[in-house]
Scaffold this active site. Structure first.
Site, PDB file in Angstrom:
ATOM      1  N   GLY A  22       4.389  -4.095 -10.563  1.00  0.00           N
ATOM      2  CA  GLY A  22       4.103  -3.088 -10.164  1.00  0.00           C
ATOM      3  C   GLY A  22       5.114  -2.504  -9.057  1.00  0.00           C
ATOM      4  O   GLY A  22       4.719  -2.401  -7.669  1.00  0.00           O
ATOM      5  N   SER A  23       6.450  -2.443  -9.518  1.00  0.00           N
ATOM      6  CA  SER A  23       7.512  -2.363  -8.620  1.00  0.00           C
ATOM      7  C   SER A  23       8.530  -1.028  -8.698  1.00  0.00           C
ATOM      8  O   SER A  23       9.401  -1.145  -7.959  1.00  0.00           O
ATOM      9  CB  SER A  23       8.275  -3.676  -8.398  1.00  0.00           C
ATOM     10  N   GLY A  81       6.476   2.272  -4.002  1.00  0.00           N
ATOM     11  CA  GLY A  81       5.463   1.613  -3.029  1.00  0.00           C
ATOM     12  C   GLY A  81       6.230   0.555  -2.482  1.00  0.00           C
ATOM     13  O   GLY A  81       7.383   0.044  -2.338  1.00  0.00           O
ATOM     14  N   ILE A  82       5.108  -0.603  -2.219  1.00  0.00           N
ATOM     15  CA  ILE A  82       5.372  -1.422  -1.693  1.00  0.00           C
ATOM     16  C   ILE A  82       6.150  -2.620  -2.426  1.00  0.00           C
ATOM     17  O   ILE A  82       7.507  -3.230  -2.164  1.00  0.00           O
ATOM     18  CB  ILE A  82       4.225  -2.341  -1.105  1.00  0.00           C
ATOM     19  N   GLY A  83       5.945  -2.460  -3.671  1.00  0.00           N
ATOM     20  CA  GLY A  83       6.410  -3.334  -4.923  1.00  0.00           C
ATOM     21  C   GLY A  83       8.008  -2.912  -4.932  1.00  0.00           C
ATOM     22  O   GLY A  83       8.886  -3.793  -4.817  1.00  0.00           O
ATOM     23  N   SER A 143      -5.351  -7.511   0.210  1.00  0.00           N
ATOM     24  CA  SER A 143      -5.516  -6.434   1.067  1.00  0.00           C
ATOM     25  C   SER A 143      -6.583  -6.781   2.104  1.00  0.00           C
ATOM     26  O   SER A 143      -7.459  -7.587   2.041  1.00  0.00           O
ATOM     27  CB  SER A 143      -5.830  -5.142   0.412  1.00  0.00           C
ATOM     28  N   TYR A 172     -12.228  -2.131  -5.872  1.00  0.00           N
ATOM     29  CA  TYR A 172     -10.798  -2.537  -5.470  1.00  0.00           C
ATOM     30  C   TYR A 172     -11.087  -3.729  -4.433  1.00  0.00           C
ATOM     31  O   TYR A 172     -10.537  -4.848  -4.484  1.00  0.00           O
ATOM     32  CB  TYR A 172     -10.071  -1.512  -4.570  1.00  0.00           C
TER      33      TYR A 172
END
Lengths: 264, 264
Positions: free
Chosen positions: A14-15, A18-20, A141, A154
């Site tokens: 998942g990159s 965003g953060i990835g 998280s 989530y």
């Protein structure tokens, strides 16, 4: 202190944004070869273009794969059979009241957020153990520890992942492989970016105002009193991936801006 | 990733050997100036002169002061008007069982292991807040998070320190100053190494030969399966002192080798 990850290959789920994506930048900046992943061919291509222009000497590969089923991790493994560092970053969110959230959503988030990490780790960890060096990181998280009724699926999936990470760490006893979790708080990411842009458009306010309101109303306990940047999470990931972090294993490391008001 | 702390002054309490000295070395290697502190003037002078030859060009100040009372803390502060990075590392151990330890032992350990941190933070944290830049890092112990019948004065003082650190972090809300705790497990030190040597000698072995048995005894869940090296703790403290760690505040971070048999 210099962190040089030259010769290491990192797979980040998942990159494409965003953060990835921030992690992909940070790892490339530290000299690693980087395999990125995203769901859509366009987003992966866009991310690769940007990475290659920012880091012309780095080696990148992109894998288009949706990690919500077993096929997704299998695609990544086929494209990148070996890696030294695995960053389980991929996660999806759903904003819905807990009693209205259907079984399918709980199952889908469990499979994407939790099981994708199991599937990738199952493949990559044994080779790290065989080579005698490796890093597995889970991006978790603060929602795991302070769940809210509006994103229960989530929170539950991420809470399960905390246990997974600590269990997987047990496989590394006495080796130079480590498995750690980064605890992330409110951060500028693909998901929050889209949400805040929508809220801004609906209310006629700026995104900065929406972000400030969010911290004030929803996360007043934040010590940094702002959203974190993806790069701040990525710095911790790169540090933990270095040899410097050799005594940190099975741990949960906070980059959540102090929103969690409890010690443990 | 390169951590450059040039222009910063780091004060590390209890830094003539072990983890404290490793921190000073880590800071100096990252470009910072440093203050070395210990009880013995002779030892402080020997260490500072060694460091000056190892790190020419850095400002290295030695302050002999016993931080076990208010006068000792004041003596340190008087010689160091400004501090950018404070590492509250000083601490002593007492092994008595809970009900056998004297009031005096409880008070002495509380004053040195916990209250000294507060006295120094009182002196230097306001300046950090005024400059909107600074780091306070506590050398915390994983021991108080486990159940033992003995060593209670030590564990209680370190638990109090964990709480104090989180309370001090609240003073930094909305600033770029952070206050964090490094959670430390069994790590090589003069005192622990001598215990290990004695136990090994009783079995006719060297400490090295006996290391796994020693770890099994003091820390059966350790993932590391060896004692941590002081440098492995110091690395994380240097990272936390850097601008990269800007979203980590009020946190407890592990470099305890996975010795804690719990996620939290």
């Amino acid at each position: 202190m210099n962190i040089d990850l030259s010769g290491k290959r990192v797979v980040i789920s998942g990159s494409s944004d965003g953060i990835g994506f921030a992690c992909a930048q940070a790892y490339a900046g530290a000299g690693a070869d980087v395999v990125i992943n995203g769901r859509s061919p366009a987003s992966v291509a866009r991310a690769l273009d940007r990475l290659r222009s920012e880091f012309p000497h780095a080696v990148f590969a992109g894998v288009v794969a949706d990690l919500s089923t077993a096929d997704g991790p299998a695609c990544i493994i086929e494209a990148a059979p070996a890696c030294d560092i695995l960053v389980n970053n991929c996660a999806v969110n759903n904003l819905q009241d807990v009693l209205e959230e259907p079984d399918e959503m709980f199952l889908r988030l469990f499979e994407t957020n939790f099981l994708s990490g199991v599937r990738l780790t199952r493949h990559y960890l044994p080779q790290m153990l065989a080579r005698g060096w490796g890093r597995v990181l889970f991006h978790n998280s603060e929602q795991s520890l302070r769940p809210s009724p509006g994103m229960a699926a989530y929170g539950a999936s991420k809470a399960a992942e905390l246990v997974l990470a600590r269990s997987v760490a047990e496989y590394t006893r006495g080796t130079a492989v480590t498995v750690n979790t980064i605890l992330i708080g409110p951060t500028r990411s693909a998901v929050t970016g889209a949400l805040h842009a929508r809220l801004a458009a609906e209310s006629g306010r700026t995104i900065a105002e929406i972000e400030q309101d969010f911290i004030r109303d929803v996360r007043p306990s934040s010590l940094i009193q702002r959203l974190a940047e993806g790069s701040e999470v990525a710095s911790m990931a790169v540090y933990l991936s270095s040899d410097h972090a050799s005594a940190t294993n099975g741990a949960v490391l906070s980059v959540e801006g102090g929103v969690r008001e409890v010690l443990f | 990733m390169k951590i450059d702390l040039g222009g910063k002054l780091a004060v590390v309490t209890g830094s003539t050997d072990g983890i404290g000295l490793a921190c000073v070395r880590g800071f100096l290697a990252a470009g910072a100036d440093a203050v070395v502190n210990g009880r013995s003037r002779q030892r402080v002078e020997a260490v500072t002169s060694r460091l000056r030859s190892d790190f020419p060009g850095r400002e290295i100040v030695g302050v002999a002061a016993d931080l076990g009372d208010a006068e000792g803390c004041a003596a340190l502060v008087a010689q160091v008007p400004r501090c950018d990075i404070l590492v509250n590392n000083v601490g002593v151990v007492a092994r008595d069982d809970a009900l056998e330890a004297s009031d005096e032992t409880y008070l002495r350990l509380f004053e040195l292991n916990c209250l000294s941190s507060l006295r120094l933070s009182r002196a230097w944290l306001p300046g950090m807040l005024a400059r909107n830049s600074g780091r306070v890092i506590f050398s915390g112990a994983q021991r108080p998070l486990m159940a033992y019948r003995g060593g209670t004065a030590y564990s209680a003082s370190k638990m109090a320190q964990l709480s104090l650190a989180r309370a001090l972090a609240e003073k930094t809300r909305g600033t770029a100053v952070t206050v964090n705790t490094m959670l430390i497990g069994v790590t090589h030190s003069a005192s622990l190494d001598s215990v290990a040597r004695e136990l090994a000698a009783a079995k006719g072995r060297t400490a090295e030969e006996d290391e796994l048995d020693f770890v099994e005894m003091v820390s059966p869940k350790s993932l590391l399966r060896r004692l941590a090296r002081p440098e492995e703790i110091a690395n994380f403290i240097v990272y936390l002192s850097s601008p990269f760690a800007s979203a980590t505040n009020g946190a407890v971070l592990s470099a305890e080798g996975g010795t804690r048999d719990a996620i939290y």
